[in-house]
Design a protein around this motif. Sequence first.
Motif, PDB file in Angstrom:
ATOM      1  N   LEU A  76      -3.254  11.357  -0.346  1.00 46.48           N
ATOM      2  CA  LEU A  76      -2.348  10.678   0.572  1.00 46.48           C
ATOM      3  C   LEU A  76      -1.327  11.633   1.188  1.00 46.48           C
ATOM      4  N   LEU A  77      -1.071  12.749   0.526  1.00 49.48           N
ATOM      5  CA  LEU A  77      -0.158  13.743   1.078  1.00 49.48           C
ATOM      6  C   LEU A  77      -0.877  14.760   1.960  1.00 49.48           C
ATOM      7  N   ALA A  78      -2.217  14.801   1.891  1.00 51.08           N
ATOM      8  CA  ALA A  78      -2.971  15.858   2.570  1.00 51.08           C
ATOM      9  C   ALA A  78      -3.445  15.499   3.971  1.00 51.08           C
ATOM     10  N   VAL A  79      -3.356  14.230   4.367  1.00 50.03           N
ATOM     11  CA  VAL A  79      -3.940  13.813   5.633  1.00 50.03           C
ATOM     12  C   VAL A  79      -3.045  12.759   6.286  1.00 50.03           C
ATOM     13  N   ASP A  80      -3.074  12.668   7.603  1.00 53.44           N
ATOM     14  CA  ASP A  80      -2.464  11.561   8.346  1.00 53.44           C
ATOM     15  C   ASP A  80      -3.591  10.694   8.872  1.00 53.44           C
ATOM     16  N   LEU A  81      -3.346   9.393   8.976  1.00 57.81           N
ATOM     17  CA  LEU A  81      -4.420   8.456   9.306  1.00 57.81           C
ATOM     18  C   LEU A  81      -3.877   7.312  10.151  1.00 57.81           C
ATOM     19  N   ASP A  82      -4.642   6.889  11.145  1.00 52.06           N
ATOM     20  CA  ASP A  82      -4.343   5.718  11.952  1.00 52.06           C
ATOM     21  C   ASP A  82      -5.678   5.054  12.246  1.00 52.06           C
ATOM     22  N   LEU A  83      -5.990   3.971  11.551  1.00 55.56           N
ATOM     23  CA  LEU A  83      -7.332   3.397  11.575  1.00 55.56           C
ATOM     24  C   LEU A  83      -7.268   1.877  11.726  1.00 55.56           C
ATOM     25  N   ASP A  84      -8.096   1.345  12.625  1.00 55.68           N
ATOM     26  CA  ASP A  84      -8.269  -0.101  12.787  1.00 55.68           C
ATOM     27  C   ASP A  84      -9.635  -0.479  12.223  1.00 55.68           C
ATOM     28  N   ILE A  85      -9.678  -1.562  11.451  1.00 57.45           N
ATOM     29  CA  ILE A  85     -10.922  -2.021  10.828  1.00 57.45           C
ATOM     30  C   ILE A  85     -11.086  -3.501  11.148  1.00 57.45           C
ATOM     31  N   GLN A  86     -12.286  -3.884  11.600  1.00 55.16           N
ATOM     32  CA  GLN A  86     -12.578  -5.286  11.897  1.00 55.16           C
ATOM     33  C   GLN A  86     -13.974  -5.627  11.419  1.00 55.16           C
ATOM     34  N   ASP A 108       2.607  11.705   6.348  1.00 56.22           N
ATOM     35  CA  ASP A 108       3.495  12.416   5.416  1.00 56.22           C
ATOM     36  C   ASP A 108       3.621  11.699   4.067  1.00 56.22           C
ATOM     37  N   GLY A 109       2.512  11.149   3.579  1.00 55.18           N
ATOM     38  CA  GLY A 109       2.515  10.499   2.270  1.00 55.18           C
ATOM     39  C   GLY A 109       2.984   9.059   2.277  1.00 55.18           C
ATOM     40  N   LEU A 110       3.356   8.522   3.429  1.00 59.48           N
ATOM     41  CA  LEU A 110       3.762   7.120   3.537  1.00 59.48           C
ATOM     42  C   LEU A 110       2.563   6.327   4.044  1.00 59.48           C
ATOM     43  N   ASN A 132       4.799   4.837  -0.917  1.00 55.21           N
ATOM     44  CA  ASN A 132       5.515   6.043  -0.520  1.00 55.21           C
ATOM     45  C   ASN A 132       5.255   7.091  -1.589  1.00 55.21           C
ATOM     46  N   THR A 133       4.292   7.997  -1.316  1.00 54.62           N
ATOM     47  CA  THR A 133       3.937   9.030  -2.291  1.00 54.62           C
ATOM     48  C   THR A 133       4.804  10.281  -2.137  1.00 54.62           C
ATOM     49  N   ALA A 134       5.735  10.269  -1.192  1.00 51.85           N
ATOM     50  CA  ALA A 134       6.624  11.414  -1.017  1.00 51.85           C
ATOM     51  C   ALA A 134       7.684  11.462  -2.115  1.00 51.85           C
ATOM     52  N   VAL A 135       7.838  10.359  -2.872  1.00 54.31           N
ATOM     53  CA  VAL A 135       8.763  10.321  -4.006  1.00 54.31           C
ATOM     54  C   VAL A 135       7.959  10.177  -5.289  1.00 54.31           C
ATOM     55  N   LYS A 136       8.541  10.612  -6.404  1.00 52.46           N
ATOM     56  CA  LYS A 136       7.852  10.523  -7.698  1.00 52.46           C
ATOM     57  C   LYS A 136       8.679   9.676  -8.647  1.00 52.46           C
TER      58      LYS A 136
END
Length: 190
Positions: A76-86, A108-110, A132-136
Amino acid sequence: NKFTYEEDLRVGKSDLKLFLTVLRKPTGPKITGHITAGELQIDNMTLLKVDEDSGQGETNKRSRVIPNYTIPVGMLLAVDLDLDIQAERIRSGSKDLGGLVSKVWLKDGLFKSSTKIINFMVARIYGEYDINTAVKPPLIRIQLTAQDIDYGISLRSMEVTDFLEGSADLYVDLSGSGVTRHNFLRNAAG
């Protein structure tokens, strides 16, 4: 720096139309696109790898009823994603579970997703899931609204009983933290 993939796929009994664009950035790839399906068969589909001994297999061999999984924080921290699924129809065996519209966004991990299922055994279901994976440990929020659930149809389809009839509404709003599903549920409030 840019790769585009467009394909009509047949995965098991599901037909998918896939359109993806991958843009290479210094911080990691950004994937955008959409996936559509006329019919999505979910019988042999695994969305998340379930942790060992946490809800798989025969009941007497499981340590927990609710399967556990570890959130893939690194991915989740390694990639950015914007995806629509139907999907026009979701099917399990011979049962029609309704249609699906979903939006998945990650930067950015969100991670944020929203899902709407229409005509699931007459019900309308809407859910949101944020991590939110930017926090631990990661902060998680789940909101679910299911309206007009016909529990008579549900119990009959699961072969529990045919004596009950009626409908119910379900509202869930939970927030918490944890790197696994069980950690989150143990710390969740709502």
